[in-house]
Scaffold this motif. Sequence first.
Motif, short mmCIF file in Angstrom:
data_model
loop_
_atom_site.label_atom_id
_atom_site.label_comp_id
_atom_site.label_asym_id
_atom_site.label_seq_id
_atom_site.Cartn_x
_atom_site.Cartn_y
_atom_site.Cartn_z
N LEU A 227 -21.89 69.17 -44.23
CA LEU A 227 -23.34 69.00 -44.29
C LEU A 227 -24.01 69.51 -43.02
CD1 LEU A 227 -25.81 67.69 -45.80
CD2 LEU A 227 -25.28 65.60 -44.53
N VAL A 228 -25.06 70.32 -43.22
CA VAL A 228 -25.94 70.73 -42.12
C VAL A 228 -27.37 70.39 -42.50
CG1 VAL A 228 -24.51 72.56 -41.11
CG2 VAL A 228 -26.11 73.11 -42.95
N GLU A 229 -28.20 70.22 -41.48
CA GLU A 229 -29.61 69.94 -41.70
C GLU A 229 -30.45 71.08 -41.16
OE1 GLU A 229 -33.07 66.71 -40.44
OE2 GLU A 229 -31.17 66.73 -39.35
N ILE A 230 -31.46 71.49 -41.93
CA ILE A 230 -32.46 72.43 -41.42
C ILE A 230 -33.44 71.61 -40.60
CG2 ILE A 230 -34.39 73.93 -42.03
CD1 ILE A 230 -32.80 74.89 -44.43
N ARG A 231 -33.65 72.05 -39.38
CA ARG A 231 -34.55 71.37 -38.44
C ARG A 231 -35.52 72.38 -37.84
NH1 ARG A 231 -31.17 67.64 -34.22
NH2 ARG A 231 -30.58 66.01 -35.68
N SER A 232 -36.60 71.85 -37.31
CA SER A 232 -37.55 72.64 -36.51
C SER A 232 -37.98 73.92 -37.20
CB SER A 232 -36.93 72.96 -35.13
OG SER A 232 -36.58 71.79 -34.45
N LEU A 233 -38.24 73.82 -38.50
CA LEU A 233 -38.69 74.99 -39.27
C LEU A 233 -40.21 75.09 -39.15
CD1 LEU A 233 -37.89 77.27 -41.27
CD2 LEU A 233 -38.36 75.64 -43.10
N GLY A 234 -40.69 76.16 -38.57
CA GLY A 234 -42.12 76.32 -38.42
C GLY A 234 -42.50 77.75 -38.11
N MET A 235 -43.80 78.00 -38.16
CA MET A 235 -44.30 79.35 -37.88
C MET A 235 -45.65 79.28 -37.20
SD MET A 235 -44.94 80.18 -41.84
CE MET A 235 -43.46 79.26 -42.15
N ALA A 236 -45.98 80.38 -36.55
CA ALA A 236 -47.26 80.48 -35.85
C ALA A 236 -48.41 80.47 -36.85
CB ALA A 236 -47.28 81.76 -35.01
N ASP A 237 -49.57 80.05 -36.38
CA ASP A 237 -50.77 80.08 -37.22
C ASP A 237 -50.99 81.49 -37.76
OD1 ASP A 237 -51.28 77.39 -36.79
OD2 ASP A 237 -52.64 77.77 -35.11
N GLY A 238 -51.43 81.55 -39.00
CA GLY A 238 -51.72 82.84 -39.62
C GLY A 238 -50.56 83.42 -40.42
N TYR A 239 -49.41 82.76 -40.40
CA TYR A 239 -48.24 83.29 -41.11
C TYR A 239 -47.82 82.44 -42.29
CZ TYR A 239 -47.81 86.71 -37.43
OH TYR A 239 -48.06 87.75 -36.57
N LYS A 240 -48.49 81.33 -42.54
CA LYS A 240 -48.14 80.48 -43.67
C LYS A 240 -48.55 81.16 -44.97
CE LYS A 240 -48.06 76.21 -41.21
NZ LYS A 240 -48.90 75.47 -40.36
N GLY A 241 -47.72 80.98 -46.00
CA GLY A 241 -48.02 81.54 -47.31
C GLY A 241 -47.69 83.01 -47.45
N MET A 242 -46.98 83.57 -46.48
CA MET A 242 -46.65 85.00 -46.51
C MET A 242 -45.16 85.25 -46.69
SD MET A 242 -49.19 86.09 -43.43
CE MET A 242 -49.81 87.69 -43.95
N GLY A 243 -44.39 84.20 -46.99
CA GLY A 243 -42.96 84.37 -47.22
C GLY A 243 -42.09 84.23 -45.99
N LEU A 244 -42.69 84.02 -44.83
CA LEU A 244 -41.90 83.92 -43.60
C LEU A 244 -40.99 82.69 -43.61
CD1 LEU A 244 -41.17 84.95 -40.82
CD2 LEU A 244 -43.18 83.75 -39.92
N GLY A 245 -41.50 81.55 -44.07
CA GLY A 245 -40.68 80.35 -44.13
C GLY A 245 -39.46 80.54 -45.01
N SER A 246 -39.65 81.20 -46.15
CA SER A 246 -38.51 81.45 -47.05
C SER A 246 -37.51 82.40 -46.41
CB SER A 246 -39.02 82.02 -48.38
OG SER A 246 -39.75 81.04 -49.08
N ARG A 247 -37.99 83.38 -45.67
CA ARG A 247 -37.06 84.30 -44.96
C ARG A 247 -36.23 83.53 -43.95
NH1 ARG A 247 -39.77 89.74 -42.95
NH2 ARG A 247 -37.66 89.98 -42.15
N LEU A 248 -36.87 82.61 -43.23
CA LEU A 248 -36.13 81.80 -42.25
C LEU A 248 -35.11 80.90 -42.95
CD1 LEU A 248 -39.09 80.97 -39.88
CD2 LEU A 248 -36.98 82.16 -39.19
N VAL A 249 -35.52 80.27 -44.05
CA VAL A 249 -34.59 79.41 -44.79
C VAL A 249 -33.42 80.24 -45.32
CG1 VAL A 249 -34.31 78.01 -46.89
CG2 VAL A 249 -36.22 77.58 -45.34
N GLY B 5 -41.89 82.49 -35.66
CA GLY B 5 -41.31 81.46 -36.51
C GLY B 5 -39.93 81.07 -36.03
N CYS B 6 -39.49 79.90 -36.47
CA CYS B 6 -38.17 79.44 -36.05
C CYS B 6 -37.63 78.42 -37.04
CB CYS B 6 -38.21 78.82 -34.66
SG CYS B 6 -39.18 77.29 -34.56
N GLY B 7 -36.35 78.19 -36.94
CA GLY B 7 -35.66 77.14 -37.68
C GLY B 7 -34.28 77.00 -37.09
N SER B 8 -33.68 75.84 -37.28
CA SER B 8 -32.33 75.64 -36.75
C SER B 8 -31.48 74.88 -37.75
CB SER B 8 -32.37 74.89 -35.42
OG SER B 8 -32.74 73.54 -35.60
N LEU B 9 -30.19 74.96 -37.54
CA LEU B 9 -29.22 74.19 -38.32
C LEU B 9 -28.55 73.20 -37.39
CD1 LEU B 9 -27.23 76.67 -40.60
CD2 LEU B 9 -29.04 75.10 -41.26
N PHE B 10 -28.41 71.97 -37.85
CA PHE B 10 -27.71 70.95 -37.08
C PHE B 10 -26.60 70.39 -37.95
CE2 PHE B 10 -27.14 66.58 -35.55
CZ PHE B 10 -26.91 66.84 -34.21
#
Length: 155
Positions: free
Chosen positions: A68-90, A57-62
């Motif tokens: 003001l910053v923007e969250i960009r390029s937030l994503g994760m590998a297949d099989g990891y959606k719905g498991m809390g990984l996105g929230s951990r990255l955020v 998974g990954c995410g960036s701040l611009f």
Amino acid sequence: MNTTITCRNARPEDVEALYELIQGYAEKGIMLPRSREALLRHIDSFIVAEESGRLIGCGSLFRLGTDLVEIRSLGMADGYKGMGLGSRLVDALIEEARRMGVPKVMALTYAVDFFRKNGFEIVDKEIFPEKVWTDCVHCAKQHCCDEIAMLKLLA
């Protein structure tokens, strides 16, 4: 998720895995593509999630301005959606924004429910002229953008 997942700052050796992950989203039209060169140039802005040495998974701040910053390029590998990984990255990106002293974090997204769950609210895109003149002016969807602007104010 039986093994330990860690979030850390990205390193130059992560560029190829970042490129592949982001490219998968870009091919579906849900994330802007990033060249390997751009990823390397902005590697310090990325947080990655890793499991057993594999980038999942990954995410960036611009930075769009002093407040003001923007969250960009937030994503994760297949099989990891719905498991809390996105929230951990955020969460990791929000902590980085706090460390930078930036009080506002925005995202342009199709994942409205996800960002709401993470404390963001829908706002008008037009309140972000910094974004419009930095990126949107070059976007093919400039006049028909269907992404939703979301904002989180940090305490």
